[in-house]
Design a protein around this motif. Structure first.
Motif, PDB file in Angstrom:
ATOM      1  N   CYS A  32       0.835  -1.209   0.000  1.00 54.72           N
ATOM      2  CA  CYS A  32       0.000   0.000   0.000  1.00 54.72           C
ATOM      3  C   CYS A  32       0.870   1.259   0.000  1.00 54.72           C
ATOM      4  CB  CYS A  32      -0.928  -0.002   1.203  1.00 54.72           C
ATOM      5  SG  CYS A  32      -2.263  -1.209   1.088  1.00 54.72           S
ATOM      6  N   ALA A  33       1.974   1.237   0.747  1.00 52.66           N
ATOM      7  CA  ALA A  33       2.867   2.395   0.771  1.00 52.66           C
ATOM      8  C   ALA A  33       3.464   2.653  -0.608  1.00 52.66           C
ATOM      9  CB  ALA A  33       3.975   2.172   1.796  1.00 52.66           C
ATOM     10  N   ALA A  34       3.896   1.575  -1.269  1.00 48.62           N
ATOM     11  CA  ALA A  34       4.434   1.730  -2.627  1.00 48.62           C
ATOM     12  C   ALA A  34       3.363   2.242  -3.579  1.00 48.62           C
ATOM     13  CB  ALA A  34       4.988   0.394  -3.122  1.00 48.62           C
ATOM     14  N   LEU A  35       2.126   1.769  -3.386  1.00 45.24           N
ATOM     15  CA  LEU A  35       1.018   2.204  -4.239  1.00 45.24           C
ATOM     16  C   LEU A  35       0.728   3.689  -4.048  1.00 45.24           C
ATOM     17  CD1 LEU A  35      -0.942   0.801  -6.238  1.00 45.24           C
ATOM     18  CD2 LEU A  35      -2.570   0.639  -4.367  1.00 45.24           C
ATOM     19  N   VAL A  36       0.722   4.143  -2.805  1.00 48.82           N
ATOM     20  CA  VAL A  36       0.461   5.557  -2.518  1.00 48.82           C
ATOM     21  C   VAL A  36       1.570   6.431  -3.082  1.00 48.82           C
ATOM     22  CG1 VAL A  36       0.276   7.263  -0.666  1.00 48.82           C
ATOM     23  CG2 VAL A  36      -0.952   5.099  -0.490  1.00 48.82           C
ATOM     24  N   LEU A  37       2.823   5.982  -2.933  1.00 51.86           N
ATOM     25  CA  LEU A  37       3.943   6.758  -3.450  1.00 51.86           C
ATOM     26  C   LEU A  37       3.869   6.884  -4.968  1.00 51.86           C
ATOM     27  CD1 LEU A  37       6.626   8.186  -2.863  1.00 51.86           C
ATOM     28  CD2 LEU A  37       7.778   5.972  -3.115  1.00 51.86           C
ATOM     29  N   ALA A  38       3.529   5.781  -5.645  1.00 55.55           N
ATOM     30  CA  ALA A  38       3.416   5.828  -7.111  1.00 55.55           C
ATOM     31  C   ALA A  38       2.250   6.705  -7.538  1.00 55.55           C
ATOM     32  CB  ALA A  38       3.247   4.416  -7.657  1.00 55.55           C
ATOM     33  N   ALA A  39       1.095   6.567  -6.860  1.00 54.67           N
ATOM     34  CA  ALA A  39      -0.078   7.368  -7.215  1.00 54.67           C
ATOM     35  C   ALA A  39       0.188   8.852  -6.989  1.00 54.67           C
ATOM     36  CB  ALA A  39      -1.286   6.910  -6.409  1.00 54.67           C
ATOM     37  N   SER A  40       0.976   9.176  -5.955  1.00 56.21           N
ATOM     38  CA  SER A  40       1.289  10.588  -5.722  1.00 56.21           C
ATOM     39  C   SER A  40       2.148  11.146  -6.853  1.00 56.21           C
ATOM     40  CB  SER A  40       2.001  10.750  -4.383  1.00 56.21           C
ATOM     41  OG  SER A  40       3.246  10.061  -4.389  1.00 56.21           O
ATOM     42  N   GLY A  41       2.987  10.294  -7.433  1.00 53.42           N
ATOM     43  CA  GLY A  41       3.764  10.744  -8.587  1.00 53.42           C
ATOM     44  C   GLY A  41       2.871  11.097  -9.760  1.00 53.42           C
ATOM     45  N   ILE A  42       1.824  10.282  -9.971  1.00 53.04           N
ATOM     46  CA  ILE A  42       0.877  10.575 -11.047  1.00 53.04           C
ATOM     47  C   ILE A  42       0.140  11.870 -10.770  1.00 53.04           C
ATOM     48  CG2 ILE A  42      -1.161   9.727 -12.267  1.00 53.04           C
ATOM     49  CD1 ILE A  42      -0.228   6.883 -11.617  1.00 53.04           C
ATOM     50  N   ALA A  43      -0.253  12.094  -9.473  1.00 53.40           N
ATOM     51  CA  ALA A  43      -1.008  13.292  -9.117  1.00 53.40           C
ATOM     52  C   ALA A  43      -0.134  14.543  -9.142  1.00 53.40           C
ATOM     53  CB  ALA A  43      -1.630  13.106  -7.735  1.00 53.40           C
ATOM     54  N   VAL A  44       1.112  14.426  -8.667  1.00 53.55           N
ATOM     55  CA  VAL A  44       1.975  15.600  -8.535  1.00 53.55           C
ATOM     56  C   VAL A  44       2.661  15.944  -9.853  1.00 53.55           C
ATOM     57  CG1 VAL A  44       4.027  16.518  -7.379  1.00 53.55           C
ATOM     58  CG2 VAL A  44       2.344  15.201  -6.086  1.00 53.55           C
ATOM     59  N   ARG A  45       3.288  14.965 -10.467  1.00 49.92           N
ATOM     60  CA  ARG A  45       4.054  15.221 -11.689  1.00 49.92           C
ATOM     61  C   ARG A  45       3.209  15.135 -12.942  1.00 49.92           C
ATOM     62  NH1 ARG A  45       9.621  14.580 -11.214  1.00 49.92           N
ATOM     63  NH2 ARG A  45       9.605  15.245 -13.386  1.00 49.92           N
TER      64      ARG A  45
END
Length: 741
Positions: free
Chosen positions: A476-489
């Motif tokens: 879940c932590a890896a998923l949140v980190l990846a999803a934040s990349g999609i949202a931020v970048r």
């Protein structure tokens, strides 16, 4: 040798012989990104009088074929795609401007009587409200003329030819009319001859695509009502040689029944395609050699036979591509190279299972252990490959463009790998283990020992699933980190999915991208995205540009460095980009749903849901990593993503197949202990398969060039994540769902 073994041997021999014959006699059709040239995709548009249906598209294809033949391009290809699209491939053509202009012209040729001069207030090129048969157009000098309805059309023309007048008249187009047009031309010129010399009414207007290209006066020697006989005339208009030849080409080719619009245009230099083929060939040779050495070192004689089967796999895949007439593109070529490494997976499954069978019963011989290994591994091989075939089929039917083509390549690779492992490898292995020398030295087979990984696991017997929620927390932590990349970048979509134009250049000296951006902004392209790819490569990506604007971009870049060569030019219409993006998304979603249904039917909803959830987890993480890295989401990335999906499903299916088998054998053991035991038993296969793929990926990353390096990067990330999630996302999730149900 029993009867079934002989039959398998004959089938294997026939398949290899037939594939070899096809490979030697039928060439594979290379995409233009590999052989160089220009591809133009046209879409027919309806008019008030004609629908853009199948018949109109077929007639358009015939007209375009005549125009293409007149261009003099060697081995052109023109084919209909769907009901309203036409794909034109022009190998070797590096400047698409002339081709695009010639193919896109409607070429509606008409001949009109001039009624007189028109007032400036009258609408141009539109039928007049009170006189619907009349219209107003500007002549060559800009003077407005009132025209009668067309008296002749291009259908009345027999042929046209560009001619040069040696007496100073310059270039013109000589037109010969058909028998029906001869009388019409005489009548039209006879009516014009009734007007005094110098008046507009004595002129005849020749109109191409709604524009007057010539409006000559009828010679004073022509008498009223008699007209010009002979069925011939000349079109003059201060043409140069290329304009006169192009006009003659359009007239001879005929008018398109409906207008067409260029929605995609790709040009690739021959050097870039040759580099891609060379790089992929070296990657395949070196990667296959390293993979073969590894498999032979681990499985000895069986590993050597698996290597022979891998070569046969490559031969089968190549022959299937040739027979089906499939087009091999750069993503497909990279996937084909990678599949060589992944095709060893089925062999590893069988050999590891045979090792288990040999170790569990010391009375077994390598031959009986191998037979049991093929029998017990069949369900895992079948389920994992069927799920991948489901995805490949849906990609073919629901997606379009490069995504659809990858579905074909993926499906061929899966079927060829099954034939290679279950028929060819087994036929070779059955023959080998029956030899007296191997019966006396069973360890040479590679089956009569458990292997280093399995020995270590047997000694330690770790309980990997003791705390499944901890593994899920990491996922879940890896998923949140990846999803934040999609949202931020955000996602940097390539021109395939957004529409626009991408041009890539090679330069003799490095060009600073900041300097190139400034120069392009001064030239009128402030939103151009400039990136360096490699030491002496520059990529410019912009919104949709005309060919003339693209020429300005090239001239601007040429002013920044010495010897600038354009090696790639892609133009995608916004409607096509949106269609490709939506088609790929729909295909992926439906593929996930179909795989869920199949896996649920085979393994229960609990395991099927866990496998598909892990698969979605892998997709999001891979996309998120590319978002953080600022990498482009293009067709090559999508090919890598689809490969990762297949690999991830395969891993989960192998584990769950063992969970199902162990659960049926002992229904009293708790589910978490069964899952842990399944992980430990399948871990040697996971390690060995991953190592086999790693050699190919390393070769692609080092030798594959800029484009294939990004492909290899996506696969390295995706395969690492997929291996992890099949064990430590799908399995813990299945345990948690089992506890709650």
């Amino acid at each position: 040798m029993n009867r079934s073994a002989r039959i398998r041997g004959l089938i294997a021999l026939a398949a290899v012989a037939l594939s070899l014959y096809v490979a030697l006699t039928v060439p594979v059709h290379l995409g233009l990104d590999l052989r160089g040239g220009t591809q133009i995709v046209l879409e027919t548009r309806p008019t008030a009088d004609h629908e853009a249906d199948d018949d109109a598209t077929d007639r358009t294809v015939e007209v375009l074929r005549g125009r293409i033949d007149a261009l003099g391009v060697a081995e052109p290809t023109i084919a209909r795609s769907g009901s309203d699209r036409i794909i034109v491939e022009l190998p070797g053509l590096q400047d698409p401007r002339q081709a695009a202009e010639v193919l896109g012209r409607t070429a509606q040729l008409t001949f009109h009587q001039v009624l007189g001069a028109a007032a400036d207030s009258e609408d141009r090129a539109e039928p007049l409200p009170k006189r619907p048969r009349e219209q107003v157009m500007a002549d060559e000098s800009g003077r407005l003329l009132l025209l009668e309805a067309a008296a002749l059309t291009g259908k009345d023309v027999e042929k046209a030819a560009a001619r040069f007048d040696q007496q100073g008249g310059g270039w013109h187009v000589a037109v010969d009319f058909r028998s029906t047009g001869e009388s019409g031309w005489a009548r039209l010129t006879g009516e014009a001859a009734c007007h005094p010399a110098g008046e507009p009414g004595r002129r005849v207007a020749i109109v191409l695509d709604g524009k007057i290209i010539s409006s000559p006066q009828v010679d004073p020697s022509v008498a009223c009502r008699s007209g010009i006989g002979g069925g011939a005339t000349q079109i003059t208009g201060a043409f140069d040689d290329s304009e006169a030849k192009e006009l003659a080409l359009l007239i001879n080719g005929g008018a398109l029944p409906v207008p067409v619009e260029t929605i995609e245009q790709r040009t690739v230099g021959p050097t870039l395609g040759a580099e891609a083929i060379t790089a992929s060939a070296w990657a395949a040779i070196i990667g296959t050699a390293l993979t073969s050495l590894f498999i032979i070192a681990v499985y000895r004689i069986m590993g050597f036979l698996a290597t022979v089967a891998l070569v046969c796999y490559g031969l089968l895949s190549y022959a299937a591509l040739a027979v089906l007439g499939a087009t091999l593109t750069l993503p497909g070529l990279a996937g084909f190279v990678l599949a060589i490494g992944m095709a060893v997976d089925a062999n590893v499954l069988v050999f590891e299972r045979a090792r288990e069978e040999y170790a569990s019963d010391r009375r077994r011989t390598p031959r009986s252990a191998l037979t049991a290994g093929f029998r017990r591994a069949f369900s895992a091989i079948a389920d994992s490959n069927i799920t991948t075939l489901i995805a490949a089929g849906l990609l073919f039917f629901l997606a379009s463009g490069p995504v659809r083509g990858f579905g074909v390549t993926l499906g061929i690779g899966v079927l060829a790998s099954m034939v290679s492992a279950l028929v060819i490898t087994r036929a070779l292995a059955d023959h080998a283990v029956g030899r007296p020398r191997l019966r006396r030295r069973p360890r040479l087979t590679g089956i009569a020992h458990t292997g280093a990984v399995r020995d270590r696991l047997s000694r330690t017997n770790p309980n990997l699933m003791r705390h499944p929620r901890r593994w899920l927390a990491v996922s879940c932590a890896a998923l949140v980190l990846a999803a934040s990349g999609i949202a931020v970048r955000g996602l940097d979509f390539g021109v395939e999915f957004t529409g626009g134009r991408l041009i890539e250049y090679t330069t003799a000296t490095p060009v600073d991208p900041g300097r190139a951006r400034t120069a392009l902004a001064d030239a009128g392209f402030p939103r151009a995205v400039v990136q360096t790819s490699g030491e002496n490569r520059l990529t410019v990506r912009t919104h949709h540009l005309s060919n003339a604007q693209a020429g300005t971009v090239t001239d601007t870049v040429a002013g920044l460095a010495q010897r600038v060569d354009k090696i790639r030019d892609e133009a995608i219409g916004p409607s096509l980009g949106e269609e490709l993006r939506q088609g790929a998304l729909v295909a992926l979603v439906v593929a996930l749903g179909a795989q869920l249904v199949y896996l649920a039917a085979r393994f229960r909803w609990l395991l099927g849901t866990s496998a598909v959830a892990a698969l979605a987890h892998d997709v999001v993480i891979l996309i998120g990593v590319f978002a953080w890295l600022g990498k482009t989401i293009d067709g090559v990335f999508l090919a890598a993503l689809l490969t990762v999906i297949g690999y991830s499903v395969n891993d989960s299916v192998v584990v769950f197949d063992r969970v199902r088998e162990l659960g049926r054998a002992d229904r009293r053991t708790p589910f978490d202990r069964v899952a842990n035991q399944a992980l430990l038993q399948t871990l040697p296969r996971t390690v060995n398969t991953g190592m086999g793929a790693a050699f190919i990926l390393t070769a692609l990353a080092v030798l594959g060039g800029d484009t294939l390096t990004d492909f290899a990067l996506a696969l390295v990330i995706g395969l690492a994540v997929g291996t992890y999630s099949s064990m430590f996302t799908a399995t813990p999730l299945a345990i948690e769902l089992h506890r709650r149900t």
